[in-house]
Each structure stands twice: as C-alpha cells, then as structure tokens.
Motif scaffolding. Structure first.
Motif, short mmCIF file in Angstrom:
data_model
loop_
_atom_site.label_atom_id
_atom_site.label_comp_id
_atom_site.label_asym_id
_atom_site.label_seq_id
_atom_site.Cartn_x
_atom_site.Cartn_y
_atom_site.Cartn_z
N ASN A 127 -72.73 58.02 -29.70
CA ASN A 127 -73.32 58.48 -31.01
C ASN A 127 -74.47 57.35 -31.45
OD1 ASN A 127 -71.51 60.13 -31.73
ND2 ASN A 127 -69.96 59.04 -32.70
N PHE A 128 -74.46 56.16 -30.88
CA PHE A 128 -75.53 55.10 -31.20
C PHE A 128 -76.73 55.74 -30.40
CE2 PHE A 128 -78.11 51.41 -29.95
CZ PHE A 128 -78.61 51.14 -31.18
N LEU A 129 -76.58 55.97 -29.05
CA LEU A 129 -77.72 56.28 -28.42
C LEU A 129 -78.43 57.63 -28.82
CD1 LEU A 129 -79.07 55.46 -25.63
CD2 LEU A 129 -77.63 56.92 -24.51
N ASP A 130 -77.69 58.61 -29.45
CA ASP A 130 -78.27 59.78 -30.08
C ASP A 130 -79.19 59.53 -31.03
OD1 ASP A 130 -77.04 61.25 -27.84
OD2 ASP A 130 -75.32 62.10 -29.40
N GLN A 131 -78.56 58.61 -32.08
CA GLN A 131 -79.29 58.00 -33.19
C GLN A 131 -80.58 57.46 -32.79
OE1 GLN A 131 -76.78 55.81 -35.71
NE2 GLN A 131 -75.44 57.63 -35.90
N TRP A 132 -80.46 56.34 -31.91
CA TRP A 132 -81.83 55.67 -31.29
C TRP A 132 -82.77 56.46 -30.85
CZ3 TRP A 132 -84.01 55.24 -26.45
CH2 TRP A 132 -84.68 54.22 -26.22
N GLU A 141 -81.24 47.44 -22.50
CA GLU A 141 -81.00 46.87 -24.04
C GLU A 141 -81.20 47.69 -25.25
OE1 GLU A 141 -81.68 42.14 -24.48
OE2 GLU A 141 -83.35 43.29 -25.35
N LYS A 142 -80.50 48.38 -26.07
CA LYS A 142 -80.94 49.11 -26.99
C LYS A 142 -80.72 48.44 -28.40
CE LYS A 142 -82.76 51.91 -23.95
NZ LYS A 142 -84.30 51.66 -23.61
N ALA A 143 -81.28 48.53 -29.36
CA ALA A 143 -80.76 47.92 -30.82
C ALA A 143 -81.40 48.82 -31.99
CB ALA A 143 -81.03 46.51 -31.03
N ASN A 144 -80.97 48.85 -32.94
CA ASN A 144 -81.40 49.24 -34.16
C ASN A 144 -82.88 48.47 -34.61
OD1 ASN A 144 -82.21 49.99 -36.83
ND2 ASN A 144 -80.05 50.35 -37.31
N PRO A 145 -83.98 48.98 -34.64
CA PRO A 145 -85.02 48.16 -34.73
C PRO A 145 -85.21 47.91 -36.13
CG PRO A 145 -85.88 50.67 -34.30
CD PRO A 145 -84.39 50.43 -34.30
N ASN A 146 -84.70 48.46 -37.20
CA ASN A 146 -84.67 48.08 -38.19
C ASN A 146 -84.03 46.97 -38.92
OD1 ASN A 146 -86.36 50.52 -38.94
ND2 ASN A 146 -84.51 51.71 -38.82
N ILE A 147 -83.33 46.34 -38.10
CA ILE A 147 -82.46 45.05 -38.29
C ILE A 147 -83.11 43.65 -37.72
CG2 ILE A 147 -80.35 43.84 -38.24
CD1 ILE A 147 -79.00 46.59 -37.95
N PRO A 148 -83.89 42.92 -38.46
CA PRO A 148 -84.51 41.74 -37.85
C PRO A 148 -83.43 40.95 -37.04
CG PRO A 148 -85.26 42.17 -40.20
CD PRO A 148 -84.15 43.14 -39.94
N GLY A 149 -84.03 40.35 -36.00
CA GLY A 149 -83.38 39.53 -35.37
C GLY A 149 -81.96 40.15 -34.27
N ILE A 150 -81.80 41.36 -34.48
CA ILE A 150 -80.75 41.67 -33.70
C ILE A 150 -81.15 41.93 -32.04
CG2 ILE A 150 -81.46 44.44 -33.87
CD1 ILE A 150 -78.28 44.62 -34.41
N TYR A 151 -82.34 42.04 -31.71
CA TYR A 151 -82.70 42.38 -30.27
C TYR A 151 -82.43 40.74 -29.61
CZ TYR A 151 -84.59 46.61 -29.44
OH TYR A 151 -84.76 48.12 -29.10
N GLN A 152 -82.88 39.63 -30.39
CA GLN A 152 -83.03 38.38 -30.16
C GLN A 152 -81.36 38.16 -29.87
OE1 GLN A 152 -84.88 39.15 -32.41
NE2 GLN A 152 -86.68 38.79 -31.33
N MET A 153 -80.51 38.56 -31.08
CA MET A 153 -78.87 38.25 -31.09
C MET A 153 -78.45 39.00 -29.66
SD MET A 153 -77.51 36.35 -33.29
CE MET A 153 -75.78 36.97 -33.24
#
Length: 309
Positions: free
Chosen positions: A175-180, A245-257
C-alpha cells in the motif's frame, strides 16, 4: 562447452549467497538481493560451475552481457576465461561485462590487457560510508542531519516509532509503495521505465519474503507506515548494503530518520555502509555527498576487443 544457465529465483538465495562473499568486493553487487531486485529487468541468468563459481548471463535492449564471476580470488582468472569462452564459442559474441568491480578488474589486470577495452563508469560508483558515523552523526559535518532528526522527534513526539518489519507486513508495504509510486510518477520523472522496474523488483522481494534473507524496517507515524528500508549484509566486508530506501517526501526529516534508525536497529555490527550509486542524477548525488562518503566502490565497463578474440 556445456554451461546451463537458469533464471535467478528467490529460492536460490541460500545456496548462492556465500558465493557473493568469496573474494574482496565492496560493490552493492556483492549481495544477492541487488541481483534479484533487477533480475527480471535485465533477464538475469546464472550458472553454477564445479560448486566453486557462479557465471552470469544478462540481456538488456537486445544486448547480451555478463557480470564478473563469483568465486575465490585464486579462481577468478580461470572462471573469467571460461565465461569468455562461452560467449565466444557458444554465443559467438565478444565477452562483455557491464559493471565489473574494481577489485576484479585489478586482479585480472584487465586495464593492461590489449584484448580488452576497460572504462570506468563514473555514474555507477557506489557510495561507501563509515557505519558508526551514520549511526551517531557526530560533529559539525553532520549538524544539519542531526537538526532534522531532532526536529522530527519533537514534531512527532509520542507519535512515531521504528519497527523491524516481517513477512506478515506485506500488505502495509504494498500500500505504501503504491502511494509512493503514484506520487513519484506524477512528477514526470524521466527515469519512468527504471522506476517501474525498481517497483516491480521490490514487489518481487516482498512477495518472496520467506525465501529471501534480508533486513526490513520502517518508520510509522500514528500507526501508519511513512518510510521503509531494505538491506542485506556482506560479512566478509562487514558491510551493510542499503538496497531500498523509500519515504514520504512531504515529511521533513523522515529520510534522515529511516537512514539512521535502520542502521541502529538492523546493522549494529556493520563497519561499512554501501548506499549504492547516484545513477548520474544531480539531486541524488548531492544527497549522497551530504552524508560524507569515506570512499567509493568503483565499477567498470569491460569489453573484449572484437579483432582480438
């Protein structure tokens, strides 16, 4: 000569994985998972010879090529020439390796060999990092990264958690991957075909979760997956390979986390981290440089000179 090549399958991993670590190699190709991830896209086939080596055959855009044989250092010359002979005498084409690791190229002295054309593929070099630095982000060099992480923790205090994920989490991941993917596709990315192939490969990894050995973890906010990472380990190099490595780009700092938390939880023993290449994309290059690599795993295009074989 009789060499039987087979399609790379998930159930081959346990048997083939040790071959990837038989000689020094710091590229992302020194782990089974990267080969499996792209196996459909590049029509990857392998041949196990003498229980001592793995030879490769791949195809992309109508061209057939190989990868460096997987075997012990002392056997590399023998199996390299066996593979070369197969390409020449059975396929009737020059031997060609798209991404040859530096250690293999140097061991075989291919740059000095007049029978071969060798060229470094600058955009394909993997970024290597000190694992402890990525886990702790020490000093001024990592000040911005630490600030983003601290801001994220303040913003989502009591609402976020890191979770080691399991095969039972397939649906959450899909589900996450489809949205991404939908979000990424809408941005008009030029690498649409490669992006689609990567998503297909990730689906294959998740689908075959029980047959493959890898690390999987995610960041959840309010119980919802917002970032995940997939990696595997090269014990010879004491190296974590971050394949996905995939993340929601609209959340600041989440890639670093996810970058930090994944290493802290899944690879506490790693000394080195391979975060793969930047495929020549400027934004990706800047992002990878910002983590201060300590070196690169360089790769080469190797092709037998047609008049000499």
């Amino acid at each position: 000569m009789k060499l039987e090549f087979k399609k790379l399958r998930a159930e081959d991993m346990k048997r083939l994985a040790p071959y990837f670590w038989m000689r020094p190699n710091k590229t992302c190709d020194s782990g089974f998972l990267d080969s499996f991830l792209w196996s459909d896209y590049y029509q990857v086939q392998y041949c196990c010879v003498d229980d001592k080596a793995i030879l490769w055959k791949m195809e992309f855009e109508g061209e057939v090529y190989s990868a460096m044989p997987l075997c012990a250092e002392e056997d590399l010359d023998y199996y390299f020439h066996m593979s070369e002979q197969y390409f020449n005498e059975v396929l009737h084409i020059p031997y060609k390796i798209s991404l040859a690791d530096k250690e293999g190229v140097e061991l075989l002295k291919l740059k000095e060999n007049p029978d071969y054309f060798v060229q470094e593929k600058e955009d394909a070099k993997d970024y290597l990092y000190d694992a402890e630095e990525l886990r702790t982000l020490p000093g001024k060099r990592f000040h911005k990264k630490k600030n983003l992480i601290n801001k994220f923790k303040r913003e989502y205090e009591g609402r976020w958690e890191y979770r080691t994920m399991l095969c039972t989490d397939k649906t959450i991941l899909w589900n996450f991957l489809d949205q991404w993917y939908e979000q990424k596709a809408d941005t008009g990315v030029d690498e649409a075909e490669s992006l689609e192939a990567e998503v297909h490969g990730i689906h294959g990894i998740i689908q075959n979760c029980c047959r493959l050995e890898f690390m999987l973890g995610g960041i959840f906010i309010d119980g919802k997956l917002e970032a995940f990472s997939i990696g595997n380990y090269n014990p010879r190099e004491e190296m974590a390979i971050i394949d996905i490595e995939k993340a929601n780009p609209n959340i600041p700092g989440i890639y670093q986390m996810i970058n930090q938390q994944f290493l802290l939880h899944e690879f506490p023993e790693a000394k080195l981290v391979n975060r793969e290449d930047d495929v020549g994309i400027e934004g990706l290059r800047k992002a990878k440089q910002s983590y201060h690599p300590i070196g690169y795993a360089r790769k080469y295009f190797v092709e037998q000179r047609i008049g000499n074989h």
